[in-house]
Motif scaffolding. Structure first.
Motif, PDB file in Angstrom:
ATOM      1  N   ARG A  12       0.443   4.264  -2.667  1.00 51.10           N
ATOM      2  CA  ARG A  12       0.648   5.919  -2.391  1.00 51.10           C
ATOM      3  C   ARG A  12       1.351   6.351  -3.060  1.00 51.10           C
ATOM      4  O   ARG A  12       1.939   7.527  -3.561  1.00 51.10           O
TER       5      ARG A  12
ATOM      6  N   LEU B  34      -5.466  -6.488  -4.641  1.00 51.56           N
ATOM      7  CA  LEU B  34      -4.860  -5.559  -3.345  1.00 51.56           C
ATOM      8  C   LEU B  34      -4.164  -3.880  -4.503  1.00 51.56           C
ATOM      9  O   LEU B  34      -4.815  -2.869  -3.892  1.00 51.56           O
TER      10      LEU B  34
ATOM     11  N   GLU C 187      -6.258   0.246  -4.997  1.00 46.97           N
ATOM     12  CA  GLU C 187      -5.181   0.273  -3.841  1.00 46.97           C
ATOM     13  C   GLU C 187      -5.398   1.750  -5.785  1.00 46.97           C
ATOM     14  O   GLU C 187      -4.683   3.337  -5.794  1.00 46.97           O
TER      15      GLU C 187
ATOM     16  N   ARG D 280       1.104  -1.180  -0.047  1.00 47.54           N
ATOM     17  CA  ARG D 280       0.097  -0.616  -0.295  1.00 47.54           C
ATOM     18  C   ARG D 280       0.771   1.401   0.351  1.00 47.54           C
ATOM     19  O   ARG D 280       1.249   2.403  -1.248  1.00 47.54           O
ATOM     20  N   GLU D 281       1.594   1.084   1.051  1.00 49.64           N
ATOM     21  CA  GLU D 281       2.748   2.456   1.041  1.00 49.64           C
ATOM     22  C   GLU D 281       3.935   2.401  -0.482  1.00 49.64           C
ATOM     23  O   GLU D 281       3.989   3.942  -1.005  1.00 49.64           O
TER      24      GLU D 281
END
Length: 458
Positions: A44, A72, A76, A40-41
């Motif tokens: 982003r 996933l 995002e 996720r990081e």
């Protein structure tokens, strides 16, 4: 909200918890682990690097062809770049909508093209013959025109990086229309003039071993060509530039360098017009989104000494680390040493080879590496293996594909009992290995050519 733990801390906690929960050990000797927070990081960070411009980010599915990972990333806001009908099926199974999928491949069949264009999936043609096929399909769909954005891949021929096999913009690359070949640029311009429905231009220069500056030069060549085409047709026919992906990964430490922000900065300096709002950008990053977020853990079965060299025989070799085993100078991996409970070993380093289970002498994931002395029952971790290593399995010796789990740590602690796991892929069973190897047809060849008149040459 408490600050998230560092990736290395999360990694160590996950390995300890995996041992305690029986996900890796003597009865499950190899395991892939994926840091969900890290994924996720990374997603982003990519979006933040291109903030301020209309950018559509896709993930190169070949880098992790695992449906839960694609789902996933889709959550995002990252779509899918696919290069085969199998990868397209994975993206669809993950719920990636057609408008977030880009179909790239140098060998698309008519059926694959027709399927993509019927579904509204973006298609980048690789060559003039493929473009002629698309012409025919567009004509077929005249009564109900396809909404698929269509582009052409060009090879800017800007040169090679340090790994020749990974360099896609060389003079003789198999990808795209070679722009510097005689007459090629004029052919491309003519192709767009004749097809007002062709609104994208695609290039991909980067990959492991390619410098950011060279990547930016490839993008600049595509941008300059788009400007020339739009000027000659008298309008902005090309409204989208697909700049590919290929950001290299640092395999020497935990540091994420280069990062998306650095690449975006170099692009802004090299191709400022790319960011003035006239073009939508499409990216196709793969390795750089996932490599740092995963690692492979493997059980040490035996240790021995040969010719004065200590060797640890583990269950992770060429079947999961194919590139590292066969081309170690280009694909080195860091190796971590852990005890049987999953705790980092801290004893004095000893020069050792770390070998895999495959039945050939070169099956080594690390050669002459200084590591705390390993013993039977210990574990090794192969770091930075979240991309390619999990899903590009080499079926050598009929070794089964390992299980893959995603993990997260609670924000309020890093102890092993506070690690949560979710399955990404189950370990391949021996029954599945048999099925993949044609066991259901075990007797199918036995009667062929056994009698007279079989047609066999004496």
């Amino acid at each position: 909200m408490p600050k998230a733990s560092a990736p290395a801390t999360r990694r160590d906690a996950a390995l300890r918890a995996a041992v305690e929960q029986g996900l890796v050990g003597p009865d499950a000797p190899v395991l892939g682990l994926l840091d969900v927070a890290g994924v996720r990081e990374a997603a982003r960070a990519l979006k933040a690097a291109f903030e301020g411009v209309d950018a559509r980010h896709t993930f190169a599915v070949k880098a992790a062809s695992l449906v839960p990972v694609l789902a996933l990333l889709n959550e995002e806001g990252i779509g899918a770049e696919v290069a085969s009908p199998g990868e397209l099926a994975l993206a669809r199974a993950a719920g990636v909508p057609a408008e977030r999928i880009v179909f790239d491949s140098p060998a698309k069949t008519v059926g694959e093209l027709r399927d993509a264009l019927a579904a509204g999936i973006a298609v980048n043609a690789d060559n003039p013959q493929e473009l002629a096929r698309i012409d025919e399909i567009v004509a077929e769909f005249a009564a109900n025109p396809s909404v698929s954005p269509i582009g052409l891949r060009v090879n800017p021929q800007v040169g090679s990086g340090s790994i020749g096999a990974m360099s896609t913009a060389t003079a003789t690359s198999k990808f795209g229309v070679a722009l510097r070949d005689q007459g090629a640029e004029q052919w491309v311009i003519g192709a767009y003039k004749a097809r007002p429905w062709m609104t994208r231009l695609h290039t991909h220069t980067g990959s492991q071993g390619v410098a950011l500056e060279l990547m930016a030069e490839g993008v600049r060549a595509a941008y300059d060509l788009a400007e020339k085409i739009n000027a000659q047709v008298g309008r902005q026919q090309i409204d989208t530039l697909d700049i590919g992906g290929g950001l290299p990964v640092n395999f020497e430490s935990d540091a994420i360098t280069p990062g998306f922000e650095e690449y975006a900065r170099i692009l802004r300096e090299t191709v400022p017009g790319l960011f003035d709002g006239r073009y939508t950008l499409v990216t196709e990053f793969g390795r750089s989104l996932l490599a740092k977020q995963g690692f492979i853990a493997a059980h040490v079965e035996y240790t021995k000494t040969s010719g004065g060299r200590r060797i640890a025989v583990t269950h992770a070799g060429a079947q999961v680390a194919t590139r590292t085993v066969f081309v170690p100078e280009s694909w080195p991996l860091r190796v971590g040493a852990y005890d049987a409970e999953g705790r980092p070993r801290t004893s004095a380093p000893l020069v050792q080879d770390v070998a895999g289970p495959c039945c050939f002498a070169g099956d080594l994931v690390a050669r002459g590496r200084e590591l705390p002395e390993l013993a039977p029952g210990d574990l090794v971790a192969l770091y930075d293996t979240g991309a390619y290593y999990f899903s590009t399995h080499f079926h050598y010796n009929s070794l089964p594909r390992p299980a893959v789990y995603g993990y997260v740590l609670n924000q309020n602690g890093t102890e092993a009992d506070k690690v949560a796991f979710a399955p990404v892929r189950a370990a391949q069973s021996l029954d599945e290995v048999l099925a993949e190897s044609g066991a259901q047809y075990a007797g199918s060849l036995l009667g062929l050519g056994s009698g007279l008149g079989s047609g066999l040459v004496d």
